[in-house]
Scaffold this active site. Structure first.
Site, mmCIF file in Angstrom:
data_model
loop_
_atom_site.group_PDB
_atom_site.id
_atom_site.type_symbol
_atom_site.label_atom_id
_atom_site.label_comp_id
_atom_site.label_asym_id
_atom_site.label_seq_id
_atom_site.Cartn_x
_atom_site.Cartn_y
_atom_site.Cartn_z
ATOM 1 N N HIS A 1 4.257 -3.206 4.788
ATOM 2 C CA HIS A 1 2.947 -2.715 5.253
ATOM 3 C C HIS A 1 1.857 -3.155 4.293
ATOM 4 C CE1 HIS A 1 2.781 0.723 2.349
ATOM 5 N NE2 HIS A 1 4.089 0.797 2.548
ATOM 6 N N ASP B 1 -1.212 -1.598 3.775
ATOM 7 C CA ASP B 1 -2.090 -0.588 3.174
ATOM 8 C C ASP B 1 -1.450 0.019 1.938
ATOM 9 O OD1 ASP B 1 -0.193 0.687 4.998
ATOM 10 O OD2 ASP B 1 -1.221 2.557 4.536
ATOM 11 N N ASP C 1 3.417 -0.749 -3.786
ATOM 12 C CA ASP C 1 3.866 -0.162 -2.519
ATOM 13 C C ASP C 1 2.696 -0.265 -1.535
ATOM 14 O OD1 ASP C 1 4.796 1.387 -0.431
ATOM 15 O OD2 ASP C 1 4.633 3.288 -1.511
ATOM 16 N N GLU D 1 0.603 2.635 7.104
ATOM 17 C CA GLU D 1 1.928 3.252 6.958
ATOM 18 C C GLU D 1 1.839 4.549 6.168
ATOM 19 O OE1 GLU D 1 5.828 3.905 4.773
ATOM 20 O OE2 GLU D 1 3.802 3.570 4.005
ATOM 21 N N GLU D 2 0.988 4.543 5.159
ATOM 22 C CA GLU D 2 0.934 5.670 4.230
ATOM 23 C C GLU D 2 0.329 6.923 4.848
ATOM 24 O OE1 GLU D 2 2.540 5.542 1.658
ATOM 25 O OE2 GLU D 2 2.505 3.555 0.738
ATOM 26 N N ASP E 1 10.149 -2.454 1.401
ATOM 27 C CA ASP E 1 9.384 -1.275 0.977
ATOM 28 C C ASP E 1 10.232 -0.345 0.099
ATOM 29 O OD1 ASP E 1 7.248 0.429 0.772
ATOM 30 O OD2 ASP E 1 7.416 1.255 2.783
ATOM 31 N N HIS F 1 1.950 5.763 -5.903
ATOM 32 C CA HIS F 1 0.997 6.738 -5.370
ATOM 33 C C HIS F 1 0.284 7.514 -6.477
ATOM 34 C CE1 HIS F 1 3.167 7.024 -1.169
ATOM 35 N NE2 HIS F 1 2.905 5.785 -1.551
#
Length: 499
Positions: free
Chosen positions: A76, A78, A115, A145-146, A169, A474
């Site tokens: 992904h 994003d 990520d 995705e997040e 991922d 994150h």
């Protein structure tokens, strides 16, 4: 900038650095999607960019590989865009400030987006390596995705031929993910009413409270550590204060994304001066108790408490009515909202009965925000058992409706079930053992991957998820292991060329 110039594999890091120059937080993906589409068109590759800005790129097989089954490579585009307190970088418009040191890549003051930027970089590097022999490559790069896997849910894959997919991922090298939890986003909207308070009176003060110093982390991979959630802790503190004093809620906010365990949260309350010492004592008692409870997981935890000056009170942006008045939540509706927050579950709900140490069901209160008319709570719910996920969502609805709240379940996605007869897994394990002399670890994870959604769109899809070593994803402390990126690249090439 060429901060990563000279690092190997050169093309992978070239594209990773280019990606980092393009803001691509969830919901802000048009620019990076356009960049990838232009990349494909410049090389004469078949490319589809759909209305959601998902990208599909196809590169036909090289001579000698025409009869080999195609590979789907997926990631992904994003990232979770978070930054340290006080960092002045505007991640919506400014590039990341990369640095490479001690064998790892970081971003100054912000998350790195490894990520899943590294998946995009791997895919672009593969497509830009004409000397590589390979079967037909079908690249899927999804958006957002997040924030609920919206891209994967909406993408049309009917034109693809492949039935084996490598998802890129994963965050630990040498561990192949073979199944994952499903999930959903749950929004709880608790109504509040407002009342006007004289904020310049001699007997009223505005107190600001902050929860800081928590470790936070990814709610799929870190939830089992049972660390503190700033939104939950601040809500509990405010509920105690408002149960025992005449405090009124003015401002409440915490968290950056529903799938990120919040590290910080802030509130402002209006209190009578006669209650100040009592409230300060309550705060000190709660801080002392929580420091003991969180000593192993969040040693830096603290509660900050400040009384705003007259000039600071007048500068408050929220809910002003005039220079001398401010609009707070009524005592009744403020207490009702906090009681609802407190009664809703959070954290690990159940552990797997089949896999030791694996979380089966959990939820995370990632975002909390007081608006003019409501306290809005946004949760990420996960479970490897679909009916347990649904039961948890139903439980949340039952609790919230008792407090007059509205509950919305959105972006539900299925889990990815373990496949007993996986020819892809067998092939990838064989290649891995030849390269490293030992077998990879096969694991199920609690975090959500897009494999389950995509498997529902491609009947018979065989999936494995791999990736290099990432740390503290994150968060603003996120980093990526340079040597691991190279090893995974070399392994990926070996998988693609092996017949």
């Amino acid at each position: 900038m060429n901060i990563l110039e000279g690092l190997q594999p050169q093309k992978v890091f070239k594209y990773f650095e280019r990606i980092c120059q393009i803001p691509h937080g969830s919901g802000n993906i048009e620019q990076i999607s356009n960049y990838i589409a232009d990349f494909a068109k410049e090389r004469g590759l078949f490319c589809i960019q759909d209305e959601l800005k998902n990208i599909i790129i196809i590169k036909e097989a090289t001579p000698g590989y025409e009869l080999e089954e195609p590979y789907i490579l997926q990631g992904h585009m994003d990232m979770v865009a978070v930054k340290e307190p006080g960092c002045e970088i505007d991640m919506a418009v400014e590039p990341l400030r990369l640095k490479a040191e001690n064998g790892r890549i970081h971003a100054e003051g912000t998350s790195l987006g490894g990520d899943d930027g590294i998946a995009v970089a791997y895919c672009l590097a593969l497509l830009d390596t004409p000397e590589l022999a390979h079967p037909r490559l079908e690249i899927i790069l999804t958006v957002d995705e997040e924030t609920g896997m919206e891209g994967a849910l909406g993408i049309d894959l009917s034109m693809l031929q492949g039935k084996r997919m490598i998802n890129l991922d994963q965050e630990e090298e040498g561990i192949f993910i073979t199944s994952c939890a499903g999930g959903a986003r749950v929004d709880v909207t608790i109504p509040v009413q407002r009342v006007t308070v004289d904020r310049d009176g001699d007997k009223m003060s505005v107190m600001e409270l902050k929860i800081t110093g928590l470790a936070g982390g990814h709610s799929g991979t870190e939830i089992d550590k049972k660390g503190g959630n700033a939104n939950v802790l601040l809500g509990q503190l405010l509920e105690k204060i408002m149960e025992q004093t005449d405090a009124m809620l003015l401002f409440l906010q915490g968290g950056v994304a529903d799938n990120v365990i919040p590290k910080e949260a802030c509130a402002r309350i209006v209190v009578s001066d006669g209650e100040l010492e009592r409230i300060k004592k309550l705060i000190m008692e709660q801080e002392r108790y929580l420091k003991e409870q969180l000593s192993a997981t969040d040693p830096e935890f603290m509660i900050e408490c400040n009384i705003l000056t007259a000039s600071e009170k007048k500068a408050l942006p929220e809910a002003e009515k005039s220079d001398s008045q401010i609009v707070c939540c009524t005592e009744e509706t403020g207490r009702n909202a906090l009681a609802c927050l407190d009664k809703l579950p959070n954290g690990v709900i159940a552990m797997s009965r089949d896999v030791v140490g694996l979380v089966e069901t959990s939820l995370n209160l990632g975002i909390m925000k007081l608006t003019e008319n409501a306290l809005v709570l946004e949760y990420a719910v996960r479970s490897s058992v679909d009916h347990e996920k649904e039961a948890l969502c139903s439980q949340m609805k039952a609790i919230a409706t008792q407090y007059g709240a509205k509950v919305t379940v959105r972006n539900a996605y299925p889990g990815w079930a373990y496949r007993a007869d996986s020819s892809l897994r067998n092939h990838m394990c064989t290649v891995y053992e030849k390269m490293y002399g030992h077998a990879p670890k096969l694991e199920a994870i609690h975090a959500g991957l897009e494999c389950g959604i995509l498997a529902g769109k491609i009947p018979g899809l065989d999936c494995i998820s791999i990736g290099p070593n990432l740390k503290d994803v994150h968060t603003a402390q996120e980093s990526m292991d340079i040597a691991s990126v190279q090893r995974v690249w070399e392994y990926l090439l070996a998988v693609l060329v092996s017949k």
